[in-house]
Design a protein around this motif. Structure first.
Motif, PDB file in Angstrom:
ATOM      1  N   GLY A 284      72.607 109.737  72.532  1.00 39.41           N
ATOM      2  CA  GLY A 284      73.591 110.123  73.588  1.00 39.41           C
ATOM      3  C   GLY A 284      73.734 108.906  74.321  1.00 39.41           C
ATOM      4  N   ARG A 285      74.714 109.402  75.374  1.00 34.74           N
ATOM      5  CA  ARG A 285      74.970 108.406  76.575  1.00 34.74           C
ATOM      6  C   ARG A 285      73.981 108.713  77.824  1.00 34.74           C
ATOM      7  NH1 ARG A 285      78.565 105.035  78.321  1.00 34.74           N
ATOM      8  NH2 ARG A 285      80.053 105.149  76.315  1.00 34.74           N
ATOM      9  N   TYR A 286      73.580 107.406  78.179  1.00 32.37           N
ATOM     10  CA  TYR A 286      72.670 107.656  79.369  1.00 32.37           C
ATOM     11  C   TYR A 286      73.277 106.563  80.528  1.00 32.37           C
ATOM     12  CZ  TYR A 286      70.553 103.783  76.609  1.00 32.37           C
ATOM     13  OH  TYR A 286      70.320 102.572  75.817  1.00 32.37           O
ATOM     14  N   ASP A 287      74.342 106.792  81.120  1.00 30.54           N
ATOM     15  CA  ASP A 287      75.028 105.916  81.930  1.00 30.54           C
ATOM     16  C   ASP A 287      74.308 105.771  83.489  1.00 30.54           C
ATOM     17  OD1 ASP A 287      77.148 105.412  80.177  1.00 30.54           O
ATOM     18  OD2 ASP A 287      78.402 107.091  81.493  1.00 30.54           O
ATOM     19  N   ASN A 288      73.314 106.673  83.742  1.00 38.08           N
ATOM     20  CA  ASN A 288      72.533 106.292  85.044  1.00 38.08           C
ATOM     21  C   ASN A 288      71.167 106.004  84.810  1.00 38.08           C
ATOM     22  OD1 ASN A 288      74.787 107.558  86.365  1.00 38.08           O
ATOM     23  ND2 ASN A 288      74.000 109.532  85.776  1.00 38.08           N
ATOM     24  N   LEU A 289      70.670 105.708  83.655  1.00 39.54           N
ATOM     25  CA  LEU A 289      69.386 105.333  83.628  1.00 39.54           C
ATOM     26  C   LEU A 289      68.926 103.863  83.967  1.00 39.54           C
ATOM     27  CD1 LEU A 289      66.674 106.053  82.412  1.00 39.54           C
ATOM     28  CD2 LEU A 289      67.099 105.073  80.237  1.00 39.54           C
ATOM     29  N   ILE A 290      69.931 103.101  83.721  1.00 42.25           N
ATOM     30  CA  ILE A 290      69.511 101.625  84.252  1.00 42.25           C
ATOM     31  C   ILE A 290      69.473 101.523  85.655  1.00 42.25           C
ATOM     32  CG2 ILE A 290      70.685  99.275  83.820  1.00 42.25           C
ATOM     33  CD1 ILE A 290      71.642 100.095  81.079  1.00 42.25           C
ATOM     34  N   LYS A 291      70.280 102.146  86.253  1.00 39.47           N
ATOM     35  CA  LYS A 291      70.372 102.010  87.796  1.00 39.47           C
ATOM     36  C   LYS A 291      69.037 102.553  88.186  1.00 39.47           C
ATOM     37  CE  LYS A 291      73.046 102.619  91.701  1.00 39.47           C
ATOM     38  NZ  LYS A 291      73.607 103.607  92.457  1.00 39.47           N
ATOM     39  N   LYS A 292      68.585 104.064  87.743  1.00 37.77           N
ATOM     40  CA  LYS A 292      67.580 104.455  87.931  1.00 37.77           C
ATOM     41  C   LYS A 292      66.181 103.813  87.767  1.00 37.77           C
ATOM     42  CE  LYS A 292      65.186 108.847  86.962  1.00 37.77           C
ATOM     43  NZ  LYS A 292      64.890 109.764  85.824  1.00 37.77           N
ATOM     44  N   MET A 293      66.413 102.813  86.789  1.00 42.80           N
ATOM     45  CA  MET A 293      65.152 102.033  86.464  1.00 42.80           C
ATOM     46  C   MET A 293      65.270 100.956  87.313  1.00 42.80           C
ATOM     47  SD  MET A 293      63.789 103.958  84.601  1.00 42.80           S
ATOM     48  CE  MET A 293      62.190 102.810  83.848  1.00 42.80           C
ATOM     49  N   GLY A 294      65.927 100.646  88.404  1.00 41.60           N
ATOM     50  CA  GLY A 294      66.149  99.296  89.128  1.00 41.60           C
ATOM     51  C   GLY A 294      67.242  98.509  88.708  1.00 41.60           C
ATOM     52  N   GLY A 295      67.857  98.707  88.054  1.00 41.63           N
ATOM     53  CA  GLY A 295      69.110  97.724  87.453  1.00 41.63           C
ATOM     54  C   GLY A 295      70.425  97.944  88.042  1.00 41.63           C
ATOM     55  N   LYS A 296      71.324  97.317  87.678  1.00 38.90           N
ATOM     56  CA  LYS A 296      72.560  97.389  88.327  1.00 38.90           C
ATOM     57  C   LYS A 296      73.347  98.699  87.366  1.00 38.90           C
ATOM     58  CE  LYS A 296      74.692  93.644  87.255  1.00 38.90           C
ATOM     59  NZ  LYS A 296      75.686  92.548  86.916  1.00 38.90           N
ATOM     60  N   SER A 297      74.003  99.322  87.986  1.00 41.73           N
ATOM     61  CA  SER A 297      74.599 100.517  87.483  1.00 41.73           C
ATOM     62  C   SER A 297      75.351 100.161  86.107  1.00 41.73           C
ATOM     63  CB  SER A 297      75.550 101.128  88.412  1.00 41.73           C
ATOM     64  OG  SER A 297      76.108 102.353  87.808  1.00 41.73           O
ATOM     65  N   THR A 298      74.849 100.598  84.847  1.00 42.92           N
ATOM     66  CA  THR A 298      75.277 100.141  83.659  1.00 42.92           C
ATOM     67  C   THR A 298      75.633 101.051  82.780  1.00 42.92           C
ATOM     68  OG1 THR A 298      74.253  97.965  84.124  1.00 42.92           O
ATOM     69  CG2 THR A 298      74.785  98.402  81.822  1.00 42.92           C
ATOM     70  N   PRO A 299      76.667 101.397  82.085  1.00 42.76           N
ATOM     71  CA  PRO A 299      76.675 102.520  81.345  1.00 42.76           C
ATOM     72  C   PRO A 299      76.081 102.118  79.790  1.00 42.76           C
ATOM     73  CG  PRO A 299      78.682 101.200  81.268  1.00 42.76           C
ATOM     74  CD  PRO A 299      77.701 100.876  82.061  1.00 42.76           C
ATOM     75  N   ALA A 300      75.550 103.083  79.039  1.00 40.34           N
ATOM     76  CA  ALA A 300      74.864 102.738  77.756  1.00 40.34           C
ATOM     77  C   ALA A 300      74.830 104.036  77.094  1.00 40.34           C
ATOM     78  CB  ALA A 300      73.451 102.366  78.046  1.00 40.34           C
ATOM     79  N   VAL A 301      74.809 103.884  75.778  1.00 37.81           N
ATOM     80  CA  VAL A 301      74.683 104.974  74.740  1.00 37.81           C
ATOM     81  C   VAL A 301      73.651 104.418  73.362  1.00 37.81           C
ATOM     82  CG1 VAL A 301      77.117 104.115  73.899  1.00 37.81           C
ATOM     83  CG2 VAL A 301      76.084 106.219  72.981  1.00 37.81           C
ATOM     84  N   GLY A 302      72.839 105.356  73.017  1.00 34.79           N
ATOM     85  CA  GLY A 302      72.107 105.022  71.522  1.00 34.79           C
ATOM     86  C   GLY A 302      71.744 106.150  70.928  1.00 34.79           C
ATOM     87  N   PHE A 303      70.938 105.605  69.948  1.00 42.30           N
ATOM     88  CA  PHE A 303      70.284 106.846  69.236  1.00 42.30           C
ATOM     89  C   PHE A 303      68.967 106.256  68.484  1.00 42.30           C
ATOM     90  CE2 PHE A 303      73.021 104.901  65.364  1.00 42.30           C
ATOM     91  CZ  PHE A 303      71.950 104.610  64.699  1.00 42.30           C
TER      92      PHE A 303
END
Ligand code: ATP
Ligand code: MG
Length: 421
Positions: A284-303
């Motif tokens: 699925g998509r995880y658009d908020n994870l990277i920001k939550k982990m301390g990075g720049k707000s970045t959209p992402a999707v994977g499986f």
């Protein structure tokens, strides 16, 4: 007492290796076509990475992690999944996202303290992709269709795709509230996990595997009606693009998946050839994870998909041919001929041919028996008579015929037969 492997782990024996190689090689080929590159991250990470990344309320973090203190008093955890580590690596190594996107794949063991059963282990293997930096719904559709493309290529039968949207921080509270209103009257009939989730993370109630609980989920308010404009548009586009690619799928409004980091699209690919553990692939998509982990707000999707489960299906339902290189068994008759044969083996191997010799035997009969047990394709026989004439006998064990050849030509002759086929 003899020792065995720890509960929930498996030895993957040579007889099964062709399935693993097939899956790994095919995955690499397909990922490469979609322009993904491999990344390898450590098998253990700081525990905090998973606690922050996956969320303390998830089953994985609350019950399933292999966590230990190392000698330096650091809390470390054997990775239970791949995404958190890859997000960490993408933040830590800015060169990965220098084109504003990173398309990465991984392959390796994961560890979860679960109750072992068919298709569920404590050490298992996942192959997965992470597409970081792309918000466009094309990406979601592409990632799902990549998964199906890969499984088609692997030859996995009986698959179906379910998709859903779990919303975003704007609409999730509305979805959660509607769900709570629906569930609250039946709360006393639901299991302990569901009751706990009711307060902490009500959406996850839908992920409950308990059949009794699930009977109370019929007639659920339509999650899609509560999505915000952005999430609704995104979902409709993903559906449209999947249709345009001819990807068969169904919409399952109950599909929320076990991890908290998902936003918008979630999907699962299940196989009707597996029993209770029927999910092959989840993502699925995880658009908020990277920001939550301390990075720049970045959209992402994977499986990620489970390799053991894919192997189970392939073993039962596909006819992969074991394309092993043919084995040449070298059989000197009498110890006097051994050294010449030992040297010949070296020449065969240098020429790229697979061969074997039994150093403990000198009579032909028992060596032919060994060749047979090893399922050798050819046998090279070298006795005193052959040594005098500088010849060697090549016996084709499959076609059951044999001829003599000058020993200095035998490597070329076999290379012609085997490598140029
Ligand atoms: P499940 O519902 O079966 O527990 P999950 O939602 O925990 O799956 P993910 O974390 O999304 O699964 O992992 C993706 C895939 O990894 C699963 O679809 C499955 O094929 C595989 N997988 C997950 N946990 C295990 C396990 N303990 N043993 C073997 N394979 C697993
Ligand atoms: Mg699970």
């Amino acid at each position: 007492m003899t020792l065995t492997n720890p509960r929930g782990t498996q030895d993957i024996l040579p007889a099964d290796m062709m399935y693993w190689h097939h899956i790994e090689a095919t995955s690499r080929t397909i990922f490469n076509m979609y322009h993904y590159e491999e990344i390898r991250t450590p098998i253990f990470e700081l525990s905090e990475l998973f606690e922050r990344g996956l969320g303390n309320e998830t089953d994985i973090v609350s019950k399933e992690m292999y966590t230990f203190m190392d000698k330096g008093n650091r809390s470390l955890t054997l990775r239970p999944e791949g995404t958190a580590s890859i997000v960490r690596a993408a933040i830590q190594h800015p060169q990965l996202t220098k084109h504003n996107q990173a398309k990465l794949y991984y392959c390796g063991p994961m560890f979860r303290y679960e109750r072992p059963q068919a298709g569920r282990y404590r050490q298992f293997h996942q192959i997965g992709i992470e597409n970081i930096g792309n918000a466009h719904p094309f990406t979601d559709a592409e990632v799902i269709s990549l998964g199906l493309h890969l499984f088609d290529e692997l030859g996995l039968p009986g698959l179906s795709v379910s998709i859903n949207s779990v919303g975003c921080p704007v609409c999730r509270p509305v979805i959660q509230e509607r769900l709570k209103q629906f569930i609250v009257n039946n709360l006393q009939h639901l299991c302990g996990d569901c009751n706990r989730r009711f307060d902490q993370n009500p959406l996850r109630i839908l992920d409950c595997k308990n059949d009794k609980c699930r009977t109370y989920f019929t007639g659920l308010p339509d999650i899609h009606k509560s999505l915000c404009h952005d999430c609704k548009d995104h979902f409709n586009s993903v559906v449209e693009y999947l249709d345009s690619l001819g990807v068969p799928f169904e919409i399952d409004p109950k599909l929320v998946r076990g991890l908290d980091y998902y936003t918008k699209t979630t999907f699962e690919i299940v196989s009707d050839k597996l029993g209770a553990q029927n999910a092959i692939c989840g993502g699925g998509r995880y658009d908020n994870l990277i920001k939550k982990m301390g990075g720049k707000s970045t959209p992402a999707v994977g499986f990620a998909f489970g390799v053991e489960r894919a192997v189970m299906v392939l073993k039962e339902f596909s006819e992969i041919i074991n394309r092993q290189d043919p084995l040449i068994f070298v059989a000197p008759i009498g110890f006097n001929q051994q050294t010449r044969c030992f040297r010949l083996m070296n020449e065969l191997r240098r020429a790229g041919l697979k061969c074997e010799m039994d150093y403990s035997k000198e009579d032909l009969k028992s060596q032919l028996k060994t060749a047979d047990k090893m399922e050798a394709r050819f046998c090279l026989i070298f006795g005193e008579e052959e040594a005098e004439k500088n010849e060697i006998i090549l016996k084709d064990l499959l076609e059951r015929k044999q001829d003599s050849y000058p020993i200095e030509n035998i490597v070329d002759i076999l290379a012609d037969k085997i490598l140029k086929r």
